[in-house]
Design an enzyme around this catalytic site. Sequence first.
Site, PDB file in Angstrom:
ATOM      1  N   GLU A 435       3.382  22.770   1.622  1.00  0.00           N
ATOM      2  CA  GLU A 435       3.593  21.435   0.844  1.00  0.00           C
ATOM      3  C   GLU A 435       4.336  20.251   1.696  1.00  0.00           C
ATOM      4  O   GLU A 435       5.111  19.772   1.145  1.00  0.00           O
ATOM      5  CB  GLU A 435       4.314  21.692  -0.419  1.00  0.00           C
ATOM      6  CG  GLU A 435       3.484  22.875  -1.419  1.00  0.00           C
ATOM      7  CD  GLU A 435       1.941  22.126  -1.621  1.00  0.00           C
ATOM      8  OE1 GLU A 435       1.752  20.889  -1.455  1.00  0.00           O
ATOM      9  OE2 GLU A 435       1.214  22.984  -2.031  1.00  0.00           O
TER      10      GLU A 435
HETATM   11  C1  LIG Z   1       0.564  30.970   4.042  1.00  0.00           C
HETATM   12  C2  LIG Z   1       0.267  29.678   4.155  1.00  0.00           C
HETATM   13  C3  LIG Z   1      -0.439  28.808   3.032  1.00  0.00           C
HETATM   14  C4  LIG Z   1      -0.685  27.486   3.299  1.00  0.00           C
HETATM   15  N1  LIG Z   1      -1.537  26.902   2.179  1.00  0.00           N
HETATM   16  C5  LIG Z   1      -2.032  25.849   2.521  1.00  0.00           C
HETATM   17  C6  LIG Z   1      -3.189  25.467   1.447  1.00  0.00           C
HETATM   18  O1  LIG Z   1      -3.194  25.987   0.429  1.00  0.00           O
HETATM   19  N2  LIG Z   1      -3.617  24.143   1.638  1.00  0.00           N
HETATM   20  C7  LIG Z   1      -3.278  23.280   2.903  1.00  0.00           C
HETATM   21  O2  LIG Z   1      -4.068  22.318   3.032  1.00  0.00           O
HETATM   22  N3  LIG Z   1      -2.443  23.772   3.756  1.00  0.00           N
HETATM   23  C8  LIG Z   1      -1.902  25.084   3.562  1.00  0.00           C
HETATM   24  N4  LIG Z   1      -0.813  25.474   4.446  1.00  0.00           N
HETATM   25  C9  LIG Z   1      -0.686  24.661   5.568  1.00  0.00           C
HETATM   26  C10 LIG Z   1       0.725  24.125   5.519  1.00  0.00           C
HETATM   27  O3  LIG Z   1       1.080  22.998   4.600  1.00  0.00           O
HETATM   28  C11 LIG Z   1       1.179  23.479   6.769  1.00  0.00           C
HETATM   29  O4  LIG Z   1       1.313  24.562   7.846  1.00  0.00           O
HETATM   30  C12 LIG Z   1       2.202  22.613   7.167  1.00  0.00           C
HETATM   31  O5  LIG Z   1       2.072  21.394   6.343  1.00  0.00           O
HETATM   32  C13 LIG Z   1       2.759  22.245   8.447  1.00  0.00           C
HETATM   33  O6  LIG Z   1       1.598  21.931   9.218  1.00  0.00           O
HETATM   34  P1  LIG Z   1       1.572  22.456  10.613  1.00  0.00           P
HETATM   35  O7  LIG Z   1       1.413  23.915  10.507  1.00  0.00           O
HETATM   36  O8  LIG Z   1       0.133  21.942  11.213  1.00  0.00           O
HETATM   37  O9  LIG Z   1       2.714  22.078  11.426  1.00  0.00           O
HETATM   38  P2  LIG Z   1       2.952  20.656  12.146  1.00  0.00           P
HETATM   39  O10 LIG Z   1       2.451  19.717  11.551  1.00  0.00           O
HETATM   40  O11 LIG Z   1       2.336  21.099  13.609  1.00  0.00           O
HETATM   41  O12 LIG Z   1       4.512  20.772  12.477  1.00  0.00           O
HETATM   42  C14 LIG Z   1       5.222  21.605  13.310  1.00  0.00           C
HETATM   43  C15 LIG Z   1       6.863  21.286  12.662  1.00  0.00           C
HETATM   44  O13 LIG Z   1       7.130  19.932  13.215  1.00  0.00           O
HETATM   45  C16 LIG Z   1       7.757  19.324  12.150  1.00  0.00           C
HETATM   46  N5  LIG Z   1       7.166  17.836  12.222  1.00  0.00           N
HETATM   47  C17 LIG Z   1       5.893  17.638  12.022  1.00  0.00           C
HETATM   48  N6  LIG Z   1       5.786  16.139  12.384  1.00  0.00           N
HETATM   49  C18 LIG Z   1       7.129  15.803  12.365  1.00  0.00           C
HETATM   50  C19 LIG Z   1       7.699  14.281  12.406  1.00  0.00           C
HETATM   51  N7  LIG Z   1       6.952  13.172  12.501  1.00  0.00           N
HETATM   52  N8  LIG Z   1       8.967  14.202  12.433  1.00  0.00           N
HETATM   53  C20 LIG Z   1       9.792  15.468  12.268  1.00  0.00           C
HETATM   54  N9  LIG Z   1       9.271  16.757  12.303  1.00  0.00           N
HETATM   55  C21 LIG Z   1       7.976  16.833  12.171  1.00  0.00           C
HETATM   56  C22 LIG Z   1       7.219  19.990  11.133  1.00  0.00           C
HETATM   57  O14 LIG Z   1       8.343  19.765  10.100  1.00  0.00           O
HETATM   58  C23 LIG Z   1       7.186  21.572  11.441  1.00  0.00           C
HETATM   59  O15 LIG Z   1       8.485  22.150  11.502  1.00  0.00           O
HETATM   60  C24 LIG Z   1      -0.440  26.815   4.260  1.00  0.00           C
HETATM   61  C25 LIG Z   1       0.141  27.483   5.387  1.00  0.00           C
HETATM   62  C26 LIG Z   1       0.606  28.709   5.474  1.00  0.00           C
HETATM   63  C27 LIG Z   1       1.148  29.245   6.528  1.00  0.00           C
END
Ligand SMILES: Cc1cc2nc3c(=O)[nH]c(=O)nc-3n(C[C@H](O)[C@H](O)[C@H](O)COP(=O)(O)OP(=O)(O)OC[C@H]3O[C@@H](n4cnc5c(N)ncnc54)[C@H](O)[C@@H]3O)c2cc1C
Length: 591
Positions: A435
């Site tokens: 989220e």
């Molecule tokens: C168990 C699980 C359940 C999930 N359920 C769902 C679901 O039901 N539906 C769905 O759509 N997704 C779901 N997700 C996905 C989840 O919402 C994403 O993993 C999350 O939003 C982060 O995206 P990412 O993993 O691509 O990380 P990234 O976007 O690559 O981010 C990596 C890190 O960088 C930081 N970051 C990124 N951009 C910036 C910025 N501009 N400034 C500062 N920091 C930044 C983030 O805070 C994070 O710590 C789920 C994930 C897991 C592991």
Amino acid sequence: MPSYTAPTKDLQFVLHDVLKTSESSIPGYSDLDRDFTAAVLEEAGKITSEVLAPLNVVGDKEGCTLENGVVRVPTGFKEAFDQVREGGWTGLDMPEEFGGQNMPYVLGTAVGEMFSASNQAFTMYQGLTHGAASAILAHGTQEQKETYLPNMVSCEWTGTMNLTEPHCGTDLGMMRTKAEPQDDGSYKVSGQKIFISAGEHEMSDNIIHLVLAKIPGGPEGIKGVSLFIVPKFIVNDDGTVGARNGVSCGAIEEKMGIHGNSTCVMNYDEATGYLLGDMHKGMRAMFTMMNEARIGVGMQGLSAADAAYQNAVIYANDRLQGRAVTGAENPEGPADPLIVHPDIRRSLMDQKSFIEAARAFILWSSQLIDQAHRAEDADADGLISLMTPVVKGFLTDEGYDMTVKAQQIFGGHGYIEEHGMSQFTRDARIAMIYEGANGVQALDLVGRKLAQDGGKHVMAFFALVKDFCSENKDVEGMEDFVEPLKVASKHLQTAGMFFMQNGMKDPNAALSGSNDFMHMMGHVCLGLMWGRMAKASLEALANGTSDAAFHETKLATGRYYMARRLPATAMHLARIETGAETVMALAADQF
Ligand SMILES: Cc1cc2nc3c(=O)[nH]c(=O)nc-3n(C[C@H](O)[C@H](O)[C@H](O)COP(=O)(O)OP(=O)(O)OC[C@H]3O[C@@H](n4cnc5c(N)ncnc54)[C@H](O)[C@@H]3O)c2cc1C
């Protein structure tokens, strides 16, 4: 195996003595009298502690499995889901028109806390359905509402939210999933989504996926994203479940926690989808779901902390180690229980004082949502929009820390699996990530929400704290609460001023302090909650309550928070005021 006792008494205290729900003019709140909410909470307490809590460890150990495209959930989940459906728990705060009970959101939240605490992974199946149904309710056509909502409200059909793709989670403008318009007004959705919670399972007759995708030829980036309803099975004109749609689960993820919830790779292969809301306004529609979902995730932080804490208290009273420094308290035994030691007390007080204030904060936030939606109060809407990243980010960061503290009380017995304490930390960890990861919540708060509507909402928040302090400054017994709250609120305002003065010329200066600001604001919110709870307890004691022990305990716990946790705002301010210089000092290749 860990146990869980539903905190019905404390929930009642917040609902009635602090928030005074049944006296509120919010439509529907007059139904929430003490007897009614007691009956609902007692029933919810039974199903959560007797049915869902025992399945928590089962879900953790068995996890979900994918066999020939079918996802099997852990033993007992299906039967428990039937029980939850039969009890009407899934539609508590949904409109009667679609089979719900139309109760205020605040009651749904109070019940939700217990569901999540007893079994987070299980509760997510209905939580995501609730979020998806809310988006259809807010943005769907009448036909879409009639087609999907009755079965989603009852959870005969469950729901999901599909945002994340392999190459983008936070930066959704880069998404590649496409939706090609068809002559009949529907779309063909193609692409891959990953990490989709409850994406596939065997507990419902249909799964209604809400999928973000781009319509070819639309605006670039996030402005070209639209939201689609993509059912697993197409729904026939007579409402029955029809042909299988082009949507399938490609894999389920191995993960750190919430093993009982299926986290799926979802493949959309020219799947039939229906536009939900306006074309290219998908993020707006999805945000309806995400704001609610973010409050729900903040609640998961609180729930995990409480479940872990309850077991830590039992252990601290049972486990005999060492003697109290002030002399033996269990002279007949070989040693004293852990709870005699000040450092164990400190940890338990950190946990208890967080949990009780977080509970009040979540319920107050839910009351603001009711005020915004049911009473159409724009100020409440602005305030909850400001608070949402704090609820999500602060409560899940702190909630996770509290599960670690609870685990620490078990020493090595917390690290091994026997007592189930590691599950709480593993399950709680995800709430800091999904989220919108917590770093992004802080960014949203400082980069967007503070300045929203000319800073009106943050000013309203400061005014609220100031008014509380002025009204109570001369109330006997409130000095332990009012003075620390004033100081903490001043720190928060000073930090806000620092961002205003420095953020424009150096945005890094503001964003280097965003995480600190989110935590600072979280502490001020919990400090305000302690102030309000203290006031309610002092009044109850002055009125000769029959439960003086409860209120004395409440006051002592609140004094701990004000004296030992709230001063963290000074540290956060000191960090914020150093700006970006030390944070950004190294070049990328120096790391
Ligand atoms: C168990 C699980 C359940 C999930 N359920 C769902 C679901 O039901 N539906 C769905 O759509 N997704 C779901 N997700 C996905 C989840 O919402 C994403 O993993 C999350 O939003 C982060 O995206 P990412 O993993 O691509 O990380 P990234 O976007 O690559 O981010 C990596 C890190 O960088 C930081 N970051 C990124 N951009 C910036 C910025 N501009 N400034 C500062 N920091 C930044 C983030 O805070 C994070 O710590 C789920 C994930 C897991 C592991």
